[in-house]
Design an enzyme around this catalytic site. Structure first.
Site, PDB file in Angstrom:
ATOM      1  N   ASP A 118      21.885  50.355  31.806  1.00 35.41           N
ATOM      2  CA  ASP A 118      21.795  48.925  32.155  1.00 35.41           C
ATOM      3  C   ASP A 118      22.051  48.572  33.621  1.00 35.41           C
ATOM      4  O   ASP A 118      22.693  47.551  33.911  1.00 35.41           O
ATOM      5  CB  ASP A 118      22.748  48.098  31.269  1.00 35.41           C
ATOM      6  CG  ASP A 118      22.438  48.212  29.784  1.00 35.41           C
ATOM      7  OD1 ASP A 118      21.470  48.916  29.438  1.00 35.41           O
ATOM      8  OD2 ASP A 118      23.154  47.603  28.971  1.00 35.41           O
ATOM      9  N   LYS A 135      16.985  48.128  24.734  1.00 39.14           N
ATOM     10  CA  LYS A 135      17.930  47.984  23.618  1.00 39.14           C
ATOM     11  C   LYS A 135      18.349  46.525  23.455  1.00 39.14           C
ATOM     12  O   LYS A 135      18.602  45.842  24.446  1.00 39.14           O
ATOM     13  CB  LYS A 135      19.144  48.885  23.838  1.00 39.14           C
ATOM     14  CG  LYS A 135      19.964  48.560  25.081  1.00 39.14           C
ATOM     15  CD  LYS A 135      21.015  49.632  25.296  1.00 39.14           C
ATOM     16  CE  LYS A 135      21.933  49.361  26.453  1.00 39.14           C
ATOM     17  NZ  LYS A 135      22.784  48.182  26.360  1.00 39.14           N
ATOM     18  N   CYS A 195      28.810  48.209  27.524  1.00 39.47           N
ATOM     19  CA  CYS A 195      27.672  49.032  27.112  1.00 39.47           C
ATOM     20  C   CYS A 195      27.894  50.527  27.301  1.00 39.47           C
ATOM     21  O   CYS A 195      27.386  51.341  26.522  1.00 39.47           O
ATOM     22  CB  CYS A 195      26.408  48.562  27.822  1.00 39.47           C
ATOM     23  SG  CYS A 195      25.936  46.897  27.282  1.00 39.47           S
TER      24      CYS A 195
HETATM   25  N1  TIU Z   1      25.383  46.282  29.812  1.00 38.62           N
HETATM   26  C1  TIU Z   1      26.473  45.608  29.450  1.00 38.62           C
HETATM   27  O1  TIU Z   1      27.600  46.077  29.596  1.00 38.62           O
HETATM   28  N2  TIU Z   1      26.294  44.323  28.950  1.00 38.62           N
HETATM   29  C2  TIU Z   1      27.223  43.323  29.047  1.00 38.62           C
HETATM   30  O2  TIU Z   1      27.018  42.218  28.572  1.00 38.62           O
HETATM   31  N3  TIU Z   1      28.368  43.620  29.733  1.00 38.62           N
HETATM   32  C3  TIU Z   1      29.380  42.778  30.054  1.00 38.62           C
HETATM   33  O3  TIU Z   1      30.402  43.267  30.548  1.00 38.62           O
HETATM   34  N4  TIU Z   1      29.259  41.481  29.869  1.00 38.62           N
END
Ligand code: TIU
Length: 219
Positions: free
Chosen positions: A23, A128, A161
């Site tokens: 991500d 995802k 994530c």
């Molecule tokens: N990729 C991921 O960690 N998504 C989130 O929403 N992370 C947050 O820390 N908000």
């Protein structure tokens, strides 16, 4: 070959090890995206870009497999749980217009991976809908068909994530190593605790190391 790591050295099997970058999307790392919308300071995540660039370059040069993930949803939001949409009671939420297009929607500029770590053709990109990279994706099938048993997991955020994905991978039988400078959290205390949780109890979910130690093994 071993990589110096905690809680003990990681038995590195390059032929069976993939780099999984979680991500590293504009929505999380750049001003105006989902991360900032949640009230977070995006600068906390940007320190991971340099170490990830160096690790990615070395990993590619060694000819080892790289996979990328992106969190996001279909433009019609049919895969967005209502609970996820309304969580946080924010004025703007997933699917709404933001400065980089609709927030966390596939195909929008903010949903894409930052240019510094952009995937090469042939590197799988896993889209995802959740926090974990295994839930509702074909990641496990892709790794299985390539004989991958080990993952070096990097990206953001450490306690959301990255942690969810490491836990999912661990339950599916993968050995996971997390380089601490290649993962980032908006919250310093969660960065520290997110990494401690992985390596505690004899490596309950995996190993923690650094990009420099992984680079040393690659050399
Ligand atoms: N990729 C991921 O960690 N998504 C989130 O929403 N992370 C947050 O820390 N908000």
């Amino acid at each position: 070959m071993t990589i110096d790591a905690e809680p003990y050295p990681f038995e590195f099997a390059p032929a069976a090890c993939a780099l999984l970058i979680i991500d590293m999307q504009r929505d999380f790392l750049e001003p105006g995206g989902f991360g900032e919308m949640l009230g977070n300071d995006v600068s906390q995540l940007r320190r991971t870009i340099g170490p990830n660039q160096r690790l990615l370059a070395a990993w590619r040069a060694a000819g080892l497999p790289v996979l990328h993930t992106r969190e996001g949803h279909r433009p019609d939001l049919s895969d967005l749980p209502p609970a996820k949409k309304v969580r946080g009671r924010s004025k703007t939420c997933i699917g709404d217009s933001g400065p980089m297009g609709r927030i966390l929607v596939r195909g929008e500029a903010g949903h894409d991976i930052i240019p510094e770590l952009y995937p090469l053709p042939g590197e799988p990109v896993i889209d995802k809908p959740g926090k974990g990279a295994f839930y509702a994706t074909d990641l496990h099938a892709i790794l299985g068909s390539r004989g991958i048993r080990q993952l070096v997991v990097t990206g953001v955020t450490t306690e959301v994530c990255v942690n969810t994905t490491v836990r999912e991978a661990n339950d599916r039988g993968y050995d996971c190593l997390v380089p601490d400078d290649c993962v980032g959290s908006y919250f310093p205390v969660f960065q520290e605790m997110g990494l401690k949780m992985i390596k505690a109890q004899g490596g309950i979910f995996g190993w923690v190391s650094s990009s420099e130690k992984v680079l040393a093994a690659l050399r």
